[in-house]
Design a protein around this motif. Structure first.
Motif, PDB file in Angstrom:
ATOM      1  N   CYS A   1      -4.464  -0.492   0.226  1.00 47.96           N
ATOM      2  CA  CYS A   1      -4.998  -1.602   0.997  1.00 47.96           C
ATOM      3  C   CYS A   1      -6.415  -1.273   1.445  1.00 47.96           C
ATOM      4  O   CYS A   1      -6.832  -0.115   1.473  1.00 47.96           O
TER       5      CYS A   1
ATOM      6  N   CYS B   1      -6.928   1.412   4.195  1.00 42.45           N
ATOM      7  CA  CYS B   1      -6.798   2.801   3.747  1.00 42.45           C
ATOM      8  C   CYS B   1      -8.002   3.211   2.911  1.00 42.45           C
ATOM      9  O   CYS B   1      -8.493   4.326   3.030  1.00 42.45           O
TER      10      CYS B   1
ATOM     11  N   CYS C   1       0.082   3.527   3.481  1.00 44.20           N
ATOM     12  CA  CYS C   1       0.526   3.151   4.822  1.00 44.20           C
ATOM     13  C   CYS C   1       1.711   2.199   4.779  1.00 44.20           C
ATOM     14  O   CYS C   1       2.325   1.917   5.792  1.00 44.20           O
TER      15      CYS C   1
ATOM     16  N   CYS D   1       0.838  -1.186   0.000  1.00 42.85           N
ATOM     17  CA  CYS D   1       0.000   0.000   0.000  1.00 42.85           C
ATOM     18  C   CYS D   1       0.881   1.247   0.000  1.00 42.85           C
ATOM     19  O   CYS D   1       1.725   1.404   0.880  1.00 42.85           O
TER      20      CYS D   1
HETATM   21 ZN   LIG Z   1      -2.909   1.125   3.335  1.00 43.61          ZN
END
Ligand SMILES: [Zn+2]
Length: 76
Positions: A55, A58, A18, A15
């Motif tokens: 992801c 998120c 993050c 991701c």
């Molecule tokens: Zn993420």
């Protein structure tokens, strides 16, 4: 050797928001993100900001943020 386990090796995507590992199922047929209600504006912004999928955590967070912020554009 029957049902393949969701092994950590399947978390082959990272991701960009993050940094967490996840697996996007878009290429497989179904991705969890298909279940999320992302507005066209949010999808567009994600595509412009990130070069790859985010992801699920998120995506959920961003969708919730957008929902709470309303549809007013231009907020930073
Ligand atoms: Zn993420």
């Amino acid at each position: 050797m029957r049902a393949p386990d969701p092994a950590p090796t399947l978390l082959n995507d990272r991701c960009p928001r993050c940094g967490g590992g996840f697996h996007c199922g878009a290429a497989d047929a179904h991705c969890d993100c298909f279940d999320l209600q992302l507005s066209p504006a949010l999808r567009e912004r994600l595509a412009a900001t990130y070069s790859s999928c985010l992801c699920l955590a998120c995506l959920r967070e961003l969708a919730a943020q957008e929902a709470s912020a309303g549809t007013t554009p231009g907020r930073q």
